[in-house]
Design an enzyme around this catalytic site. Structure first.
Site, PDB file in Angstrom:
ATOM      1  CB  THR A  60      -0.898   0.067   1.270  1.00  0.00           C
ATOM      2  OG1 THR A  60      -0.080  -0.077   2.424  1.00  0.00           O
ATOM      3  CG2 THR A  60      -1.965  -1.016   1.275  1.00  0.00           C
ATOM      4  CB  SER A  62       2.245   5.307   4.029  1.00  0.00           C
ATOM      5  OG  SER A  62       3.100   4.199   4.123  1.00  0.00           O
ATOM      6  CG  HIS A  67       3.623   9.612   3.067  1.00  0.00           C
ATOM      7  ND1 HIS A  67       2.802   9.520   1.962  1.00  0.00           N
ATOM      8  CD2 HIS A  67       4.328   8.457   3.097  1.00  0.00           C
ATOM      9  CE1 HIS A  67       3.018   8.366   1.346  1.00  0.00           C
ATOM     10  NE2 HIS A  67       3.932   7.700   2.015  1.00  0.00           N
ATOM     11  CB  SER A  91       3.684   5.026  -4.179  1.00  0.00           C
ATOM     12  OG  SER A  91       4.073   5.846  -3.076  1.00  0.00           O
ATOM     13  CD  GLU A 116       9.075  -1.968  -3.177  1.00  0.00           C
ATOM     14  OE1 GLU A 116       8.824  -1.134  -2.306  1.00  0.00           O
ATOM     15  OE2 GLU A 116       8.675  -3.165  -3.111  1.00  0.00           O
TER      16      GLU A 116
HETATM   17  N1  SAH Z   1       6.425   4.661   1.834  1.00  0.00           N
HETATM   18  C1  SAH Z   1       5.870   3.714   0.869  1.00  0.00           C
HETATM   19  C2  SAH Z   1       5.426   2.478   1.612  1.00  0.00           C
HETATM   20  C3  SAH Z   1       5.089   1.323   0.724  1.00  0.00           C
HETATM   21  S1  SAH Z   1       4.587  -0.137   1.618  1.00  0.00           S
HETATM   22  C4  SAH Z   1       4.689   4.391   0.189  1.00  0.00           C
HETATM   23  O1  SAH Z   1       4.027   5.185   0.852  1.00  0.00           O
HETATM   24  O2  SAH Z   1       4.415   4.125  -0.999  1.00  0.00           O
HETATM   25  C5  SAH Z   1       6.166  -0.841   2.024  1.00  0.00           C
HETATM   26  C6  SAH Z   1       7.011  -1.319   0.883  1.00  0.00           C
HETATM   27  O3  SAH Z   1       8.114  -2.039   1.428  1.00  0.00           O
HETATM   28  C7  SAH Z   1       6.349  -2.261  -0.094  1.00  0.00           C
HETATM   29  O4  SAH Z   1       6.409  -1.715  -1.383  1.00  0.00           O
HETATM   30  C8  SAH Z   1       7.149  -3.544   0.001  1.00  0.00           C
HETATM   31  O5  SAH Z   1       7.289  -4.240  -1.229  1.00  0.00           O
HETATM   32  C9  SAH Z   1       8.491  -3.042   0.505  1.00  0.00           C
HETATM   33  N2  SAH Z   1       9.309  -4.028   1.216  1.00  0.00           N
HETATM   34  C10 SAH Z   1       8.893  -5.005   2.064  1.00  0.00           C
HETATM   35  N3  SAH Z   1       9.938  -5.695   2.543  1.00  0.00           N
HETATM   36  C11 SAH Z   1      11.059  -5.158   1.983  1.00  0.00           C
HETATM   37  C12 SAH Z   1      12.448  -5.443   2.088  1.00  0.00           C
HETATM   38  N4  SAH Z   1      12.887  -6.422   2.871  1.00  0.00           N
HETATM   39  N5  SAH Z   1      13.319  -4.678   1.386  1.00  0.00           N
HETATM   40  C13 SAH Z   1      12.873  -3.674   0.595  1.00  0.00           C
HETATM   41  N6  SAH Z   1      11.565  -3.355   0.456  1.00  0.00           N
HETATM   42  C14 SAH Z   1      10.664  -4.085   1.143  1.00  0.00           C
END
Ligand code: SAH
Length: 227
Positions: A60, A62, A67, A91, A116
């Protein structure tokens, strides 16, 4: 006073003003930074509602208030010339906020990187950035990298260097050692950590080589995946 407010706005400025009116954004620098990054460019569905929105692969974007709160904690380590990493950049929204705040376009000492784990999500964020701030995709000191933070090896760690600001957008059961290693002296790390059935946002600082942990408040993030 009955402070009525609506959570659903129909444009980016109204969303950010709403966060300000609710007292969630009480910092001019957070306000200015977020105003420059239109959430409508990062998610199609309900971009101007203060709620997380599903992307894909269990991921998702956030909520805007999250943020804002994370950015606020990082403001004193996010300046022109700072080095920042967004772990789980999703994102790309917060990564771009970091880029704006450190002025990566003009300040070549600034370095901002998003890490990511999911390739499709990396591509999704690059499309978003193309729509919002395409100039970021043409400079060397801004990058979105497809990588699991737990799989960063020694050589990659060396190449990344140290960071003044580390943001983690997914919750871990324990503080990952790699993040402590990547944290610069006087740097700050924001990470949600699991505690029983809940998660708590922590602010971690490195002072004279010592790690100081501050417990902030309860949060709800997706999981930081081990592999
Ligand atoms: N701040 C972002 C949060 C996205 S959700 C936003 O607001 O869009 C968290 C993200 O962490 C996801 O996209 C997921 O794929 C990534 N993630 C999960 N575990 C991870 C890891 N071990 N290393 C890198 N990214 C990871």
């Amino acid at each position: 006073i009955n402070t009525m407010y609506t959570l659903a706005e129909n444009n980016h400025k109204s969303l950010i003003d709403n966060l300000k009116n609710r007292g969630i954004i009480d910092d001019d620098e957070v306000y200015d930074t977020m105003l420059q990054v239109d959430r409508g460019k990062y998610i199609k569905e309900n971009p101007y509602v203060d709620t997380p929105v599903y992307i894909s692969h269990g991921v998702t974007i956030s909520s805007p208030h999250m943020h804002a709160l994370s950015l606020k904690r990082l403001m004193n380590v996010l300046k022109p010339g700072s080095r920042a990493i967004d772990v789980g950049s999703g994102s790309g929204y917060l990564t771009v906020c970091m880029a704006i705040r450190t002025n990566v376009l003009e300040n070549k000492n600034s370095f901002v990187i998003g890490l990511e784990r999911v390739k499709d999500v990396v591509n999704f964020s690059i499309e978003n950035i193309k729509r919002d701030k395409p100039e970021l995709l043409h400079i060397d000191n801004f990058k979105i990298i497809h990588k699991n933070i737990y799989q960063v090896n020694e050589q990659e760690k060396e190449e990344l260097g140290l960071f003044d600001a580390i943001h983690v957008g997914a919750s871990a059961s324990e503080l990952p050692e790699i993040l402590i290693d990547l944290l610069a002296e006087n740097g700050k790390l924001i990470i949600p950590l699991e505690e029983g059935y809940t998660q708590v946002l922590y602010e971690i600082t490195k002072k004279n080589g010592k790690i100081i942990k501050d417990r902030l408040f309860d949060v709800c993030f997706v999981t930081l995946k081990k592999n």
